[in-house]
Design an enzyme around this catalytic site. Structure first.
Site, PDB file in Angstrom:
ATOM      1  N   THR A  68      54.818  -6.364  -9.079  1.00 49.65           N
ATOM      2  CA  THR A  68      55.091  -5.171  -8.667  1.00 49.65           C
ATOM      3  C   THR A  68      56.170  -5.367  -7.351  1.00 49.65           C
ATOM      4  OG1 THR A  68      53.421  -4.968  -7.181  1.00 49.65           O
ATOM      5  CG2 THR A  68      52.887  -4.369  -9.206  1.00 49.65           C
ATOM      6  N   CYS A  69      56.354  -4.510  -6.286  1.00 47.19           N
ATOM      7  CA  CYS A  69      57.091  -4.530  -5.419  1.00 47.19           C
ATOM      8  C   CYS A  69      56.416  -5.342  -4.288  1.00 47.19           C
ATOM      9  CB  CYS A  69      57.467  -3.109  -4.866  1.00 47.19           C
ATOM     10  SG  CYS A  69      58.304  -2.017  -5.758  1.00 47.19           S
TER      11      CYS A  69
ATOM     12  N   SER B 147      46.410  -3.159  -1.143  1.00 48.27           N
ATOM     13  CA  SER B 147      47.635  -2.553  -1.065  1.00 48.27           C
ATOM     14  C   SER B 147      48.324  -2.141   0.222  1.00 48.27           C
ATOM     15  CB  SER B 147      47.732  -0.930  -2.075  1.00 48.27           C
ATOM     16  OG  SER B 147      47.347  -1.350  -3.336  1.00 48.27           O
TER      17      SER B 147
ATOM     18  N   THR C 191      47.163   4.835  -5.792  1.00 43.83           N
ATOM     19  CA  THR C 191      46.736   4.438  -7.246  1.00 43.83           C
ATOM     20  C   THR C 191      47.999   4.028  -8.137  1.00 43.83           C
ATOM     21  OG1 THR C 191      47.688   6.720  -7.371  1.00 43.83           O
ATOM     22  CG2 THR C 191      45.370   6.761  -7.029  1.00 43.83           C
TER      23      THR C 191
ATOM     24  N   GLN D 273      49.967  -0.029 -12.865  1.00 47.75           N
ATOM     25  CA  GLN D 273      50.765  -1.347 -13.095  1.00 47.75           C
ATOM     26  C   GLN D 273      49.970  -2.307 -13.434  1.00 47.75           C
ATOM     27  OE1 GLN D 273      52.011  -1.307  -8.852  1.00 47.75           O
ATOM     28  NE2 GLN D 273      54.101  -0.354  -9.443  1.00 47.75           N
TER      29      GLN D 273
ATOM     30  N   GLY E 248      67.735   6.139  -8.878  1.00 50.50           N
ATOM     31  CA  GLY E 248      66.729   5.775  -9.725  1.00 50.50           C
ATOM     32  C   GLY E 248      66.062   7.056  -9.993  1.00 50.50           C
ATOM     33  N   ALA E 249      65.038   6.777 -11.201  1.00 50.56           N
ATOM     34  CA  ALA E 249      64.294   8.052 -11.464  1.00 50.56           C
ATOM     35  C   ALA E 249      62.925   7.730 -11.747  1.00 50.56           C
ATOM     36  CB  ALA E 249      65.169   9.110 -12.702  1.00 50.56           C
TER      37      ALA E 249
ATOM     38  N   MET F 234      58.323   6.019  -8.270  1.00 50.21           N
ATOM     39  CA  MET F 234      58.531   6.014  -6.762  1.00 50.21           C
ATOM     40  C   MET F 234      59.611   6.920  -6.284  1.00 50.21           C
ATOM     41  SD  MET F 234      57.348   4.877  -3.846  1.00 50.21           S
ATOM     42  CE  MET F 234      56.357   3.362  -4.294  1.00 50.21           C
ATOM     43  N   ILE F 235      60.708   6.871  -6.798  1.00 50.98           N
ATOM     44  CA  ILE F 235      61.688   7.908  -6.808  1.00 50.98           C
ATOM     45  C   ILE F 235      61.123   9.239  -6.627  1.00 50.98           C
ATOM     46  CG2 ILE F 235      64.101   8.923  -7.124  1.00 50.98           C
ATOM     47  CD1 ILE F 235      64.213   6.247  -5.669  1.00 50.98           C
TER      48      ILE F 235
END
Length: 432
Positions: A55-56, A114, A120, A125, A194-195, A198-199
């Site tokens: 993940t990020c 996190s 959540t 993820q 982006g879509a 998060m966006i």
């Protein structure tokens, strides 16, 4: 089988390193096959298991293996796969064995590890990571059980504590930062690149501020259009970004690109076209969408996920009571899981006992069948069969009792007494 988690996250490594260790979604399945077969020992007595969570904020390898050198092998593999020197990567890597790996998985899924406490998104993820590992044929009994328990614990923590309430999300933090740059967000033009989820979250928070214009640029035009319409905005082709960047005061980007999509030169031209009016840029992608050198430009305010973390942590401090409650739940569930894991260690022994006993049974049955075929008395054959089975089945325990002495003998006697509930105690002289 030993459980092991190897990884780096936002606690141990900056985004500049995390982005180099991240796995694009399409690379995870082939990477799992390589990792499992090459470094977890395909010839091991038990089939090794593996899953990759990327993940990020983290890249983690979850393993179940008999290989005692798996820790070193996993770090070496991660280094070689991403072409990062071991000496550069290793100081940022954590290795968590057994109960530590279990506790970590429970904390991650519950949002305790996190950057945004209680968020959540990480649970979804992790479920995606498990689904991918399953499709790759990389999961087995141990990791399947670990992740099913993990999801149950996360549900319990979120359902019985307030860990997710009043949290400051990354999206909300981005809005707060924008309000520090611009007096009114409602006067600004906002571009989302982006879509994804998060966006979508960021668009929700910025749309609540009533910006002058809201635009979405995405590689898939249809998806970008759908997201823009939700917030009464409009979509634009991603290819138009270099020539139209100067139109926007706020730019939020989070794509799955493995390379930056906004370079220094393009931003320099945009700043010049804007006559040095400031641009607020938020890069939530890992790997990053915006070249880090952009942050050095005088009229650009560039923030990454790590920068937003400071604002998020301000909101985390007020919920320590919920954290303590969640940690207590997790600790109990870790102990429960380790008890299950301990029972798994005897499975090979039990399986071997069944195999041996069945072999003895088949041999004696075959012998009895031959005697019956020869015409021997059935009652005598059955008596001989039962006597032979009795002698062979108690031969092992009897031999063990005769071999040991002292405290070991006493322990074995107590153990055998438990097996044979009606066995007389050693001080019983009655002979019954």
């Amino acid at each position: 089988m030993q459980l092991l988690t190897i990884g780096i996250n936002h606690h141990t490594a900056p985004v500049a390193l995390r982005e180099r260790v991240a796995f694009p979604l399409e690379q995870i399945k082939p990477a799992l096959v390589t990792f499992k077969n090459v470094f977890l020992g395909p010839q091991a007595p038990n089939t090794p298991e593996a899953a990759i969570l990327s993940t990020c904020n983290r890249t983690e390898l979850y393993c179940a293996t008999d290989d005692r050198a798996a820790r070193e092998g996993a770090v070496r593999w991660l280094s070689e796969y991403h072409r990062i020197p071991v000496d550069e990567l290793a100081p940022h890597v954590y290795a968590l064995p057994q109960s530590e790996a279990v506790r970590h998985a429970f904390r991650v899924a519950s949002g305790l590890d996190s950057m945004v406490l209680g968020e959540t998104q990480i649970l979804g993820q992790m479920k995606d990571a498990v689904r991918t590992a399953t499709e790759a044929g990389a999961l087995g009994t141990y990791l399947n059980q670990l992740f099913q328990r993990t999801f149950a614990v996360a549900k319990e923590v979120r359902g019985t504590t307030e860990i997710g309430t009043q949290s400051v999300s990354m999206a909300a933090a981005a809005v707060r930062l924008a309000q520090r740059i611009f007096e009114k967000v409602s006067d600004q033009r906002v571009l989302f690149i982006g879509a994804g989820e998060m966006i979508e979250l960021c668009a929700t928070h910025f749309a609540a501020q009533g910006p002058r214009e809201l635009v979405v640029a995405n590689r898939t035009a249809e998806r970008g259009q759908r997201l823009a319409e939700r917030f009464n905005g409009r979509a634009m082709p991603l290819a138009d970004l270099p020539t139209r960047m100067h139109e926007f005061d706020i730019i939020v980007s989070c794509t799955a690109s493995t390379l930056p999509i906004i370079g220094l030169g393009a931003v320099e031209r945009a700043v010049k076209a804007r006559r040095h009016r400031p641009i607020f840029m938020v890069d939530l992608a890992v790997p990053r969408d915006i070249e880090p050198e952009v942050g050095k430009l005088k009229d650009v305010f560039l923030y990454t996920v790590d920068d937003l973390g400071a604002i998020v942590r301000e909101g985390n401090a007020s919920r320590q009571a919920a954290v303590a409650q969640a940690e207590a739940i997790i600790e109990t569930r870790v102990q429960n899981f380790m008890q299950w894991l301990d029972t798994r260690s005897v499975v090979p022994v039990i399986r071997h006992m069944h195999t041996q006993a069945d072999a003895l049974r088949r041999a004696e049955v075959e012998k009895a069948q031959k005697l019956l075929a020869r015409g021997d008395d059935p009652a005598a054959v059955l008596e001989a069969l039962s006597q032979a089975l009795t002698n062979k089945l108690i031969h092992g325990p009897t031999s063990a009792l005769n071999r040991v002495n002292g405290a070991d003998r006493d322990s074995l006697i107590d153990l055998m007494r438990g097996f044979y509930q009606h066995a007389p105690r050693s001080n019983d002289q009655s002979g019954h």
